[in-house]
Design a protein around this motif. Structure first.
Motif, PDB file in Angstrom:
ATOM      1  N   PHE A  65       0.506  -0.783   0.255  1.00 15.21           N
ATOM      2  CA  PHE A  65       0.112  -0.048  -0.287  1.00 15.21           C
ATOM      3  C   PHE A  65       1.241   1.213  -0.182  1.00 15.21           C
ATOM      4  N   GLY A  66       1.148   1.923  -1.071  1.00 15.97           N
ATOM      5  CA  GLY A  66       1.465   3.759  -0.814  1.00 15.97           C
ATOM      6  C   GLY A  66       1.717   3.958  -2.357  1.00 15.97           C
ATOM      7  N   THR A  67       2.605   5.039  -2.670  1.00 14.59           N
ATOM      8  CA  THR A  67       2.529   5.847  -3.904  1.00 14.59           C
ATOM      9  C   THR A  67       3.547   5.509  -4.906  1.00 14.59           C
ATOM     10  N   ASP A  68       3.187   6.170  -5.581  1.00 12.83           N
ATOM     11  CA  ASP A  68       4.190   5.320  -6.919  1.00 12.83           C
ATOM     12  C   ASP A  68       5.532   6.630  -6.186  1.00 12.83           C
ATOM     13  N   PRO A  69       6.461   6.853  -6.551  1.00  7.48           N
ATOM     14  CA  PRO A  69       7.248   5.410  -7.458  1.00  7.48           C
ATOM     15  C   PRO A  69       7.901   4.545  -6.399  1.00  7.48           C
ATOM     16  N   GLU A  70       7.643   5.056  -4.941  1.00  4.88           N
ATOM     17  CA  GLU A  70       8.273   3.852  -3.600  1.00  4.88           C
ATOM     18  C   GLU A  70       7.206   2.910  -3.756  1.00  4.88           C
ATOM     19  N   LEU A  71       6.563   2.379  -3.612  1.00  4.34           N
ATOM     20  CA  LEU A  71       5.914   1.247  -4.485  1.00  4.34           C
ATOM     21  C   LEU A  71       5.921   0.544  -5.435  1.00  4.34           C
ATOM     22  N   ARG A  72       6.097   0.839  -6.443  1.00  2.00           N
ATOM     23  CA  ARG A  72       7.828   0.197  -7.447  1.00  2.00           C
ATOM     24  C   ARG A  72       8.592   0.097  -6.553  1.00  2.00           C
ATOM     25  N   TRP A  73       9.432   0.617  -5.888  1.00  2.00           N
ATOM     26  CA  TRP A  73      10.197   0.592  -5.634  1.00  2.00           C
ATOM     27  C   TRP A  73      10.430  -1.146  -4.618  1.00  2.00           C
ATOM     28  N   VAL A  74       9.162  -0.695  -3.786  1.00  2.00           N
ATOM     29  CA  VAL A  74       9.500  -2.028  -2.774  1.00  2.00           C
ATOM     30  C   VAL A  74       9.106  -3.161  -4.001  1.00  2.00           C
ATOM     31  N   ARG A  75       8.074  -3.433  -4.669  1.00  2.00           N
ATOM     32  CA  ARG A  75       7.818  -4.647  -5.439  1.00  2.00           C
ATOM     33  C   ARG A  75       8.772  -4.364  -6.180  1.00  2.00           C
ATOM     34  N   ASP A  76       9.289  -3.779  -6.830  1.00  2.00           N
ATOM     35  CA  ASP A  76      10.788  -4.308  -8.283  1.00  2.00           C
ATOM     36  C   ASP A  76      12.189  -5.589  -7.003  1.00  2.00           C
ATOM     37  N   VAL A  77      12.022  -4.696  -5.617  1.00  2.00           N
ATOM     38  CA  VAL A  77      13.260  -5.190  -4.182  1.00  2.00           C
ATOM     39  C   VAL A  77      13.007  -6.911  -4.793  1.00  2.00           C
ATOM     40  N   LEU A  78      10.889  -6.772  -3.889  1.00  2.00           N
ATOM     41  CA  LEU A  78      10.392  -8.642  -3.973  1.00  2.00           C
ATOM     42  C   LEU A  78      10.690  -8.689  -5.568  1.00  2.00           C
ATOM     43  N   GLU A  79      10.431  -8.120  -6.609  1.00  2.00           N
ATOM     44  CA  GLU A  79      10.706  -9.431  -7.638  1.00  2.00           C
ATOM     45  C   GLU A  79      12.608  -9.949  -7.847  1.00  2.00           C
ATOM     46  N   SER A  80      12.979  -9.412  -7.541  1.00  2.00           N
ATOM     47  CA  SER A  80      14.212  -9.532  -7.109  1.00  2.00           C
ATOM     48  C   SER A  80      14.931 -10.215  -6.198  1.00  2.00           C
ATOM     49  N   ALA A  81      14.383 -10.707  -5.393  1.00  2.00           N
ATOM     50  CA  ALA A  81      14.299 -12.017  -4.324  1.00  2.00           C
ATOM     51  C   ALA A  81      13.909 -12.954  -4.478  1.00  2.00           C
ATOM     52  N   PHE A  82      12.301 -12.559  -5.088  1.00  2.00           N
ATOM     53  CA  PHE A  82      11.392 -13.888  -4.647  1.00  2.00           C
ATOM     54  C   PHE A  82      10.362 -13.627  -6.541  1.00  2.00           C
ATOM     55  N   GLY A  83      10.113 -14.813  -6.883  1.00  2.00           N
ATOM     56  CA  GLY A  83       9.434 -14.950  -7.469  1.00  2.00           C
ATOM     57  C   GLY A  83       8.093 -14.358  -7.765  1.00  2.00           C
ATOM     58  N   ILE A  84       7.462 -13.863  -8.665  1.00  2.00           N
ATOM     59  CA  ILE A  84       6.320 -13.608  -8.213  1.00  2.00           C
ATOM     60  C   ILE A  84       5.093 -14.414  -9.616  1.00  2.00           C
ATOM     61  N   GLU A  85       4.315 -14.975  -8.894  1.00  2.00           N
ATOM     62  CA  GLU A  85       3.156 -16.366  -9.480  1.00  2.00           C
ATOM     63  C   GLU A  85       2.464 -15.167 -10.210  1.00  2.00           C
ATOM     64  N   SER A  86       1.513 -14.188  -9.436  1.00  2.00           N
ATOM     65  CA  SER A  86       0.654 -12.819  -9.717  1.00  2.00           C
ATOM     66  C   SER A  86       0.940 -11.449  -9.299  1.00  2.00           C
ATOM     67  N   GLU A  87       0.204 -11.351  -9.972  1.00  2.00           N
ATOM     68  CA  GLU A  87      -0.054  -9.812  -9.587  1.00  2.00           C
ATOM     69  C   GLU A  87      -1.033  -9.074  -9.785  1.00  2.00           C
ATOM     70  N   HIS A  88      -1.948  -8.110  -8.996  1.00  2.00           N
ATOM     71  CA  HIS A  88      -3.345  -7.452  -8.951  1.00  2.00           C
ATOM     72  C   HIS A  88      -3.210  -5.572  -8.500  1.00  2.00           C
ATOM     73  N   HIS A  89      -3.493  -5.182  -9.346  1.00  2.00           N
ATOM     74  CA  HIS A  89      -3.151  -4.064  -9.042  1.00  2.00           C
ATOM     75  C   HIS A  89      -4.911  -2.766  -8.793  1.00  2.00           C
ATOM     76  N   VAL A  90      -4.421  -2.056  -7.386  1.00  2.00           N
ATOM     77  CA  VAL A  90      -5.908  -1.299  -7.434  1.00  2.00           C
ATOM     78  C   VAL A  90      -5.624  -0.172  -6.988  1.00  2.00           C
ATOM     79  N   SER A  91      -5.995   0.774  -8.295  1.00  2.00           N
ATOM     80  CA  SER A  91      -4.995   2.214  -8.080  1.00  2.00           C
ATOM     81  C   SER A  91      -6.278   3.797  -7.619  1.00  2.00           C
ATOM     82  N   GLY A  92      -6.049   4.584  -6.933  1.00  2.00           N
ATOM     83  CA  GLY A  92      -7.190   5.335  -6.251  1.00  2.00           C
ATOM     84  C   GLY A  92      -6.229   6.177  -6.657  1.00  2.00           C
TER      85      GLY A  92
END
Length: 128
Positions: free
Chosen positions: A85-112
């Motif tokens: 939960f957060g704002t862009d670009p910070e949320l994207r940075w956290v997501r990218d770190v998780l992707e580099s360390a773990f595999g991502i099987e699925s992803e869903h977005h909700v934008s406010g």
């Protein structure tokens, strides 16, 4: 909370095993050193096997300022759900770190209007 503070923080909720949640938190704390160093000690107050009594959600607020090291592939005992939960670009940075360390099987977005929510399903990375 001021707009400046909310723009650098990303909420992270992990549904699953405590040890796997710790692995996710350790990766995030290494990548974002300003994140609360006391997270492991606070979470340690929860008894091992707490998830045996029902679903357990572990949470951390990532201070997405400054970047530290990003871990290579990190193993998980089983696939887990992670909500960001957060704002862009910070949320994207956290997501990218998780992707580099773990595999991502699925992803869903909700934008406010100002914030976003991303649900990831992390799995152990595939090695070839």
């Amino acid at each position: 909370m001021s707009a400046q503070l909310s723009s650098v923080r990303v909420g992270v909720c992990v549904s699953g095993d405590r040890d796997d949640a710790y692995r996710v938190f350790d990766v995030l704390k290494a990548a974002f050193p300003a994140t609360d160093a006391g997270v492991r000690e606070k979470a340690a107050a929860s008894p091992p096997g707490a998830a045996a009594h029902g679903p357990t959600v572990w949470s951390i607020v990532v201070e997405a300022t400054g970047r530290g090291s990003v871990a290579g592939p990190v193993g998980l005992d089983e696939p887990i759900a992670v909500d960001l939960f957060g704002t862009d670009p910070e949320l994207r940075w956290v997501r990218d770190v998780l992707e580099s360390a773990f595999g991502i099987e699925s992803e869903h977005h909700v934008s406010g209007e100002h914030e976003m929510e991303v649900r990831l399903r992390l799995s152990p990375p595939v090695t070839t």
